[in-house]
Design a protein around this motif. Structure first.
Motif, PDB file in Angstrom:
ATOM      1  N   TYR A   1      56.324  -3.404   8.587  1.00  0.00           N
ATOM      2  CA  TYR A   1      55.618  -4.861   8.891  1.00  0.00           C
ATOM      3  C   TYR A   1      55.647  -4.982  10.343  1.00  0.00           C
ATOM      4  N   MET A   2      54.580  -5.815  10.715  1.00  0.00           N
ATOM      5  CA  MET A   2      54.306  -6.549  12.091  1.00  0.00           C
ATOM      6  C   MET A   2      55.033  -7.823  12.165  1.00  0.00           C
ATOM      7  N   GLU A   3      55.797  -8.215  12.882  1.00  0.00           N
ATOM      8  CA  GLU A   3      56.383  -9.400  12.806  1.00  0.00           C
ATOM      9  C   GLU A   3      55.766 -10.268  13.846  1.00  0.00           C
ATOM     10  N   ALA A   4      55.481 -11.585  13.470  1.00  0.00           N
ATOM     11  CA  ALA A   4      54.599 -12.445  14.250  1.00  0.00           C
ATOM     12  C   ALA A   4      55.554 -13.341  15.121  1.00  0.00           C
ATOM     13  N   SER A   5      56.726 -13.803  14.682  1.00  0.00           N
ATOM     14  CA  SER A   5      57.445 -14.713  15.342  1.00  0.00           C
ATOM     15  C   SER A   5      58.095 -14.208  16.454  1.00  0.00           C
ATOM     16  N   GLY A   6      58.543 -15.037  17.406  1.00  0.00           N
ATOM     17  CA  GLY A   6      59.303 -14.927  18.534  1.00  0.00           C
ATOM     18  C   GLY A   6      58.106 -14.453  19.687  1.00  0.00           C
ATOM     19  N   GLY A   7      57.171 -15.019  19.714  1.00  0.00           N
ATOM     20  CA  GLY A   7      56.173 -14.920  20.594  1.00  0.00           C
ATOM     21  C   GLY A   7      55.315 -13.452  20.482  1.00  0.00           C
ATOM     22  N   CYS A   8      55.237 -13.090  19.248  1.00  0.00           N
ATOM     23  CA  CYS A   8      54.420 -12.021  18.908  1.00  0.00           C
ATOM     24  C   CYS A   8      52.967 -12.293  18.136  1.00  0.00           C
ATOM     25  N   THR A   9      52.471 -13.358  18.767  1.00  0.00           N
ATOM     26  CA  THR A   9      51.352 -13.746  18.294  1.00  0.00           C
ATOM     27  C   THR A   9      49.803 -13.148  19.013  1.00  0.00           C
ATOM     28  N   ASN A  10      48.889 -12.975  18.164  1.00  0.00           N
ATOM     29  CA  ASN A  10      47.768 -12.477  18.859  1.00  0.00           C
ATOM     30  C   ASN A  10      48.127 -11.133  19.593  1.00  0.00           C
ATOM     31  N   LEU A  11      48.809 -10.288  19.127  1.00  0.00           N
ATOM     32  CA  LEU A  11      49.199  -8.948  19.469  1.00  0.00           C
ATOM     33  C   LEU A  11      49.072  -7.775  18.569  1.00  0.00           C
TER      34      LEU A  11
END
Length: 168
Positions: A25-35
């Motif tokens: 999975y790709m984790e979106a938390s911790g500033g991993c948005t729009n990546l």
């Protein structure tokens, strides 16, 4: 196990349906948005495959969901977006079946691209990735006259051997 953030990600893997299983999975938390994250397969031989199909399960649960895209490299160029889906797909695992017929006769690489959304509720997961294709039928048989035994040998491409005892 489940992803660490609430209101996104699967709570269990697809294979076992419980938290002891594993998935990517790709984790979106911790500033991993729009990546974007990329998973690149090893070489997959489709040279003799008849109507090959990519099969995998995906989970895209979250109000801020991004997208999941699959590309294919045929040895000389990439074909982008042979599969693409975006937005919240709910909490269940969903099946994707993607025809790879146009790549039969080639050795390919698959590229899974997950792009997170605008906030943390956009975890994207995949599980149980496989290539399926029907066998190319080719059988040989032998008959034992005294014992009524008939043996079938499956010489099919992607087939197995089997034997039937018809009794005495």
């Amino acid at each position: 196990s489940n992803t660490p953030s609430d209101f996104t990600g699967p709570s269990a893997d697809h294979t076992t349906g419980n938290t002891s299983g594993k998935y990517l999975y790709m984790e979106a938390s911790g500033g991993c948005t729009n990546l974007e994250s990329v998973l690149l397969s090893p070489c997959i031989d489709l040279i003799a495959a008849v109507d090959p199909t990519l099969i995998f399960w995906y989970n895209m649960n979250g109000a801020d969901m991004g997208s999941l895209e699959v590309d294919v490299f045929d040895g000389s160029e990439w074909t982008n977006d042979v599969f693409t889906i975006a937005g919240n797909q709910g909490s269940s695992w969903d099946l994707a079946e993607v025809s790879l017929s146009q790549f039969g006769g080639a050795i390919v690489n698959l590229r899974f691209r997950s792009i997170t959304g605008n906030d943390y509720r956009s975890d994207i997961a995949i599980d149980d990735i496989m290539i399926a294709h029907p066998p190319i039928a080719n059988f040989d048989y032998g008959v034992q006259v005294d014992g009524f035994t008939m043996d079938f040998t499956d010489l099919s491409l992607y087939g197995d051997s089997m034997s039937f005892d018809l009794g005495e």
